[in-house]
Design a protein around this motif. Structure first.
Motif, PDB file in Angstrom:
ATOM      1  N   GLU A  76     -11.861  19.574  28.167  1.00 36.08           N
ATOM      2  CA  GLU A  76     -12.119  20.723  27.769  1.00 36.08           C
ATOM      3  C   GLU A  76     -11.185  21.229  26.823  1.00 36.08           C
ATOM      4  O   GLU A  76     -10.021  21.247  27.050  1.00 36.08           O
ATOM      5  CB  GLU A  76     -12.134  21.491  28.986  1.00 36.08           C
ATOM      6  CG  GLU A  76     -13.395  21.188  29.881  1.00 36.08           C
ATOM      7  CD  GLU A  76     -14.816  20.958  29.518  1.00 36.08           C
ATOM      8  OE1 GLU A  76     -14.988  21.757  28.730  1.00 36.08           O
ATOM      9  OE2 GLU A  76     -15.354  20.218  30.033  1.00 36.08           O
ATOM     10  N   THR A 139      -9.084   8.092  33.774  1.00 40.23           N
ATOM     11  CA  THR A 139     -10.226   9.062  34.093  1.00 40.23           C
ATOM     12  C   THR A 139     -11.477   8.501  33.965  1.00 40.23           C
ATOM     13  O   THR A 139     -11.969   8.652  32.517  1.00 40.23           O
ATOM     14  CB  THR A 139      -9.787  10.456  33.684  1.00 40.23           C
ATOM     15  OG1 THR A 139      -8.502  10.648  33.957  1.00 40.23           O
ATOM     16  CG2 THR A 139     -10.763  11.484  34.187  1.00 40.23           C
ATOM     17  N   HIS A 173     -14.505   9.497  27.870  1.00 43.18           N
ATOM     18  CA  HIS A 173     -15.492  10.948  28.144  1.00 43.18           C
ATOM     19  C   HIS A 173     -16.978  10.528  28.172  1.00 43.18           C
ATOM     20  O   HIS A 173     -17.711  11.297  29.003  1.00 43.18           O
ATOM     21  CB  HIS A 173     -15.277  11.291  26.591  1.00 43.18           C
ATOM     22  CG  HIS A 173     -16.426  12.526  26.272  1.00 43.18           C
ATOM     23  ND1 HIS A 173     -15.921  13.719  26.635  1.00 43.18           N
ATOM     24  CD2 HIS A 173     -17.501  12.547  25.596  1.00 43.18           C
ATOM     25  CE1 HIS A 173     -17.134  14.644  26.335  1.00 43.18           C
ATOM     26  NE2 HIS A 173     -17.784  13.952  25.847  1.00 43.18           N
ATOM     27  N   VAL A 176     -17.212  10.305  32.231  1.00 43.55           N
ATOM     28  CA  VAL A 176     -17.010  11.397  32.879  1.00 43.55           C
ATOM     29  C   VAL A 176     -18.136  12.484  32.671  1.00 43.55           C
ATOM     30  O   VAL A 176     -18.601  13.103  33.602  1.00 43.55           O
ATOM     31  CB  VAL A 176     -15.323  12.285  32.230  1.00 43.55           C
ATOM     32  CG1 VAL A 176     -15.559  13.659  32.707  1.00 43.55           C
ATOM     33  CG2 VAL A 176     -14.455  11.330  32.716  1.00 43.55           C
ATOM     34  N   GLU A 177     -18.562  12.480  31.470  1.00 44.67           N
ATOM     35  CA  GLU A 177     -19.761  13.199  31.281  1.00 44.67           C
ATOM     36  C   GLU A 177     -21.167  12.868  31.941  1.00 44.67           C
ATOM     37  O   GLU A 177     -21.929  13.581  32.504  1.00 44.67           O
ATOM     38  CB  GLU A 177     -20.177  13.320  29.781  1.00 44.67           C
ATOM     39  CG  GLU A 177     -19.355  14.197  29.151  1.00 44.67           C
ATOM     40  CD  GLU A 177     -19.157  15.724  29.473  1.00 44.67           C
ATOM     41  OE1 GLU A 177     -20.128  16.336  29.612  1.00 44.67           O
ATOM     42  OE2 GLU A 177     -17.885  16.333  29.615  1.00 44.67           O
ATOM     43  N   SER A 178     -21.182  11.409  32.247  1.00 47.46           N
ATOM     44  CA  SER A 178     -22.159  10.775  32.868  1.00 47.46           C
ATOM     45  C   SER A 178     -22.319  11.213  34.363  1.00 47.46           C
ATOM     46  O   SER A 178     -23.305  11.705  34.976  1.00 47.46           O
ATOM     47  CB  SER A 178     -22.343   9.363  32.758  1.00 47.46           C
ATOM     48  OG  SER A 178     -23.272   8.951  33.541  1.00 47.46           O
ATOM     49  N   ARG A 179     -21.160  11.136  35.297  1.00 48.40           N
ATOM     50  CA  ARG A 179     -20.945  11.308  36.465  1.00 48.40           C
ATOM     51  C   ARG A 179     -21.136  13.351  36.647  1.00 48.40           C
ATOM     52  O   ARG A 179     -21.526  13.471  37.532  1.00 48.40           O
ATOM     53  CB  ARG A 179     -19.433  11.074  36.959  1.00 48.40           C
ATOM     54  CG  ARG A 179     -19.659   9.638  37.249  1.00 48.40           C
ATOM     55  CD  ARG A 179     -18.278   8.859  37.301  1.00 48.40           C
ATOM     56  NE  ARG A 179     -18.405   7.755  37.908  1.00 48.40           N
ATOM     57  CZ  ARG A 179     -18.658   6.648  37.007  1.00 48.40           C
ATOM     58  NH1 ARG A 179     -19.276   6.687  35.682  1.00 48.40           N
ATOM     59  NH2 ARG A 179     -18.763   5.259  37.482  1.00 48.40           N
ATOM     60  N   ARG A 180     -20.609  13.915  35.549  1.00 50.92           N
ATOM     61  CA  ARG A 180     -20.512  15.342  35.620  1.00 50.92           C
ATOM     62  C   ARG A 180     -21.993  15.659  35.490  1.00 50.92           C
ATOM     63  O   ARG A 180     -22.607  16.685  36.351  1.00 50.92           O
ATOM     64  CB  ARG A 180     -19.854  16.045  34.554  1.00 50.92           C
ATOM     65  CG  ARG A 180     -19.974  17.504  34.665  1.00 50.92           C
ATOM     66  CD  ARG A 180     -18.921  17.829  33.478  1.00 50.92           C
ATOM     67  NE  ARG A 180     -17.692  17.726  33.596  1.00 50.92           N
ATOM     68  CZ  ARG A 180     -16.816  18.077  32.679  1.00 50.92           C
ATOM     69  NH1 ARG A 180     -17.039  18.302  31.538  1.00 50.92           N
ATOM     70  NH2 ARG A 180     -15.470  17.598  32.977  1.00 50.92           N
ATOM     71  N   GLY A 181     -22.784  14.999  34.766  1.00 55.35           N
ATOM     72  CA  GLY A 181     -24.057  15.587  34.810  1.00 55.35           C
ATOM     73  C   GLY A 181     -25.114  15.194  35.895  1.00 55.35           C
ATOM     74  O   GLY A 181     -26.179  15.772  36.084  1.00 55.35           O
ATOM     75  N   TRP A 183     -24.237  16.177  38.949  1.00 55.86           N
ATOM     76  CA  TRP A 183     -24.153  17.315  39.925  1.00 55.86           C
ATOM     77  C   TRP A 183     -24.003  18.766  39.288  1.00 55.86           C
ATOM     78  O   TRP A 183     -24.247  19.849  39.947  1.00 55.86           O
ATOM     79  CB  TRP A 183     -22.888  17.036  41.000  1.00 55.86           C
ATOM     80  CG  TRP A 183     -21.552  16.953  40.028  1.00 55.86           C
ATOM     81  CD1 TRP A 183     -20.834  15.799  39.592  1.00 55.86           C
ATOM     82  CD2 TRP A 183     -20.738  18.187  39.634  1.00 55.86           C
ATOM     83  NE1 TRP A 183     -19.647  16.022  38.814  1.00 55.86           N
ATOM     84  CE2 TRP A 183     -19.596  17.488  38.877  1.00 55.86           C
ATOM     85  CE3 TRP A 183     -20.788  19.589  39.559  1.00 55.86           C
ATOM     86  CZ2 TRP A 183     -18.776  18.247  38.337  1.00 55.86           C
ATOM     87  CZ3 TRP A 183     -19.815  20.202  39.052  1.00 55.86           C
ATOM     88  CH2 TRP A 183     -18.896  19.708  38.296  1.00 55.86           C
ATOM     89  N   ALA A 184     -23.271  18.532  37.975  1.00 58.69           N
ATOM     90  CA  ALA A 184     -23.130  20.033  37.299  1.00 58.69           C
ATOM     91  C   ALA A 184     -24.594  20.871  37.175  1.00 58.69           C
ATOM     92  O   ALA A 184     -25.691  20.348  37.169  1.00 58.69           O
ATOM     93  CB  ALA A 184     -22.987  19.652  35.903  1.00 58.69           C
TER      94      ALA A 184
END
Length: 203
Positions: A76, A139, A173, A176-181, A183-184
């Protein structure tokens, strides 16, 4: 002798006049002294501080994109793609045990990955291979380097020794964005027929 007695009244009158004048001058001086008000010392609590010098330059702001006091990065607030403004480079920093060390940073796509190495190519064609070991922080997901895939966008931070780069941090990146999508929370949809807000905040 008769002349002396004749002059005595004149001498006495002169002495009386001189004494009277001296007494009058003394009285006037005393009156003037008592009427002079004592000069008050300034109250330190009401003393105004000196005004700031308007010509003094303000402290210089740190240069944009300058490296921080130590290694580390996140997704971020780091420019394009969630990373810093530079796509690759090296810089010298104070070492953790004294002396200095060389750090390398690179943003690019994974072209080869294994449990012990990672190869990354930046958009300008620069390519580098990094050693990976148990001290590398990855990460990317639960399984670390095993979650990193070819074609993923990564940011690598490495320590360079004798020309060899050992990755100390790898941020994937893409993963991380794939996993965040998954549940976000999504932004709430606008109600049907809602009018856009005007400049003063009313619908």
């Amino acid at each position: 002798m008769d002349g002396l007695w004749k002059r005595l009244p004149v001498v006495a009158a002169s002495l009386g006049l001189a004494v009277g004048l001296a007494i009058g001058v003394t009285a006037l001086a005393g009156a003037a002294t008592t009427r002079l008000p004592a000069q008050e010392s300034p109250d330190p609590s009401t003393t105004q501080p000196p005004a700031a010098n308007p010509t003094q330059p303000a402290p210089a702001a740190p240069a944009p994109g300058a490296p921080g006091p130590g290694p580390g990065f996140g997704f971020e607030g780091h420019g394009r793609g969630g990373f810093g403004p530079g796509i690759h480079g090296e810089f010298t920093v104070p070492g953790p045990n004294g002396g200095y060390e060389t750090l390398a940073s690179q943003i690019g796509q994974v072209t080869a990955v294994s449990p012990t190495s990672l190869k990354v190519k930046s958009e300008d064609g620069f390519e580098r291979t990094y050693a990976v070991d148990d001290g590398t922080v990855v990460t990317a997901g639960r399984d670390g380097i095993a979650n990193v895939k070819d074609g993923d966008t990564v940011h690598v931070l490495a320590v360079v020794t004798n020309g060899n780069a050992k990755a100390v941090e790898i941020g994937d990146h893409t993963q991380v964005e794939s996993r965040r999508g998954a549940w976000a929370p999504q932004r709430p949809a606008k109600p049907a027929g809602a009018k856009p807000a005007s400049a003063n905040g009313t619908a």
